[in-house]
Design an enzyme around this catalytic site. Structure first.
Site, mmCIF file in Angstrom:
data_model
loop_
_atom_site.group_PDB
_atom_site.id
_atom_site.type_symbol
_atom_site.label_atom_id
_atom_site.label_comp_id
_atom_site.label_asym_id
_atom_site.label_seq_id
_atom_site.Cartn_x
_atom_site.Cartn_y
_atom_site.Cartn_z
ATOM 1 N N ASN A 68 0.831 -1.209 0.000
ATOM 2 C CA ASN A 68 0.000 0.000 0.000
ATOM 3 C C ASN A 68 0.867 1.261 0.000
ATOM 4 O O ASN A 68 0.611 2.202 -0.757
ATOM 5 C CB ASN A 68 -0.929 -0.014 1.217
ATOM 6 N N THR A 118 3.580 11.598 5.839
ATOM 7 C CA THR A 118 4.425 10.658 6.566
ATOM 8 C C THR A 118 3.646 9.424 7.031
ATOM 9 O O THR A 118 4.228 8.477 7.523
ATOM 10 C CB THR A 118 5.037 11.326 7.818
ATOM 11 N N GLY A 119 2.318 9.441 6.871
ATOM 12 C CA GLY A 119 1.496 8.317 7.332
ATOM 13 C C GLY A 119 1.766 7.062 6.531
ATOM 14 O O GLY A 119 2.296 7.109 5.421
ATOM 15 N N CYS A 120 1.425 5.897 7.109
ATOM 16 C CA CYS A 120 1.694 4.615 6.451
ATOM 17 C C CYS A 120 0.458 4.059 5.772
ATOM 18 O O CYS A 120 0.481 2.938 5.270
ATOM 19 C CB CYS A 120 2.180 3.594 7.461
ATOM 20 N N ILE A 121 -0.640 4.765 5.795
ATOM 21 C CA ILE A 121 -1.874 4.157 5.305
ATOM 22 C C ILE A 121 -2.623 5.147 4.423
ATOM 23 O O ILE A 121 -2.508 6.340 4.582
ATOM 24 C CB ILE A 121 -2.752 3.658 6.493
#
Lengths: 160, 106
Positions: free
Chosen positions: A30, B103-106
Site C-alpha cells: 500500500n 508521513t502516514g503509512c496508510i
C-alpha cells in the site's frame, strides 16, 4: 530498480499467514502504491491464507515460538499453549490494528488491489493445499514461481 | 489558465527540495491549479473534492489526512483516487493541496 515504464517497482513474496506476518506485505504494498511505486504480490505456502476467501478474515497471532509479544505482554512459550492464548493475542492485535486505522485483512487486500497491485497465488502451493482459483479472492491470479520472477524483472524483490 | 500565467504564479511560491510547498498556509486554489498543471493534471470537480477535504483537515488538525481517511470520509474511493492523482496519490494530492510531504503509512 525500474520497470519498462521508468517507474520504480517492488515485488513482494508473502510466505507466512499469521496475522502479524500478513500485515507487513500489505502495508508495504500500500505504501508503495501511495507513493507511485509499482508493486505486485506473490502469496506462497501459508501466505496463501491471506488471499484465500475462507481464511483471510480469521488470521491468528501465534503465541508459541514468538518471544516478542511486546507491547502487550510477554507470553512464555510454555504459557502460549494454554487454550485461548492465541485468540486473546489475536483479539488484542486486531484492536491495535483498528486503532491505527489499518483495515482488517480482507479490506486491506481489496484496497491494495484497487490501488493497482496485482495479486498472485503460487501454483505449486495451491496444488499442495488442494486450492483452486475459485478459493482465492476475486481478482487474484494463479502463477508459477518462474513466471512471477519473470514479472519481477528489474524489480526489487522482498521475501516476507 | 495559460501556461504563462501558471509559471508566473509558481515563481512566487517557495517549494522544498521534494516539490512540496514550503509554507502550506500560503496556498491558494490558483496555486493548486498551477501546481496541478505543472504535473500535467487537469483538475476536475472530483479532484477538488479531495483537495478541499485535505485543506479542511489541514486547517482543523494541522496535518494532511491519510488516503484511508480521504476514502473513508469523502465519496472518492480508492480506485478513483488513484485515477485522479496518477504517480502516487499521497504525494501528488499533497503537492497540489500545498501540504507537506505525507508521513502516514496508510
Amino acid at each position: 530498480m525500474e520497470n519498462g515504464n521508468g517507474n520504480r517497482k517492488l515485488s513482494i513474496i508473502s510466505s507466512k499467514g499469521s496475522l502479524d506476518m500478513a500485515m507487513p506485505p500489505l502495508i508495504l504494498a500500500n505504501a508503495a502504491r501511495m507513493s507511485g511505486i509499482d508493486c505486485d504480490l506473490f502469496f506462497t505456502f501459508w501466505g496463501l491464507d491471506i488471499i484465500t476467501k475462507k481464511k483471510m478474515g480469521g488470521l491468528n497471532v501465534s503465541t508459541v515460538g514468538n518471544p516478542n509479544m511486546h507491547p502487550w505482554f510477554h507470553i512464555p512459550t510454555i504459557m502460549g499453549v494454554i487454550p485461548g492464548m492465541s485468540a486473546a493475542a489475536t483479539w488484542m492485535m486486531n484492536r491495535e490494528i483498528e486503532k491505527l486505522d489499518f483495515p482488517p485483512v480482507p479490506e486491506f487486500l481489496e484496497m491494495v488491489m484497487d490501488a493497482g497491485s496485482c495479486v498472485y497465488g503460487c501454483k505449486m502451493s495451491m496444488d499442495m493445499m488442494k486450492l483452486t482459483k475459485d478459493d482465492l479472492v476475486e481478482g487474484a491470479e494463479v502463477l508459477g514461481a518462474m513466471e512471477f520472477l519473470e514479472l519481477s524483472e528489474n524489480a526489487q524483490v522482498l521475501f516476507v | 489558465m495559460t501556461i504563462e500565467a501558471t509559471s508566473n504564479i509558481l515563481e512566487t511560491v517557495q517549494f522544498d527540495g521534494d516539490g512540496y510547498m514550503a509554507d502550506p498556509h500560503a496556498w491558494t486554489p490558483e496555486i493548486g491549479e498551477a501546481i496541478a498543471q505543472s504535473l500535467n493534471i487537469e483538475l476536475t470537480d472530483r479532484h477538488w473534492v479531495v483537495i478541499n477535504f485535505a485543506r479542511q483537515e489541514f486547517d482543523a488538525n494541522g496535518e494532511a489526512p491519510t488516503l484511508r481517511r480521504i476514502t473513508k470520509t469523502t465519496d472518492v474511493n480508492t480506485k478513483e483516487l488513484y485515477a485522479l492523482f496518477p504517480g502516487g496519490p499521497a504525494k501528488t494530492a499533497a503537492k497540489i493541496s500545498g501540504l507537506e510531504k505525507p508521513t502516514g503509512c496508510i
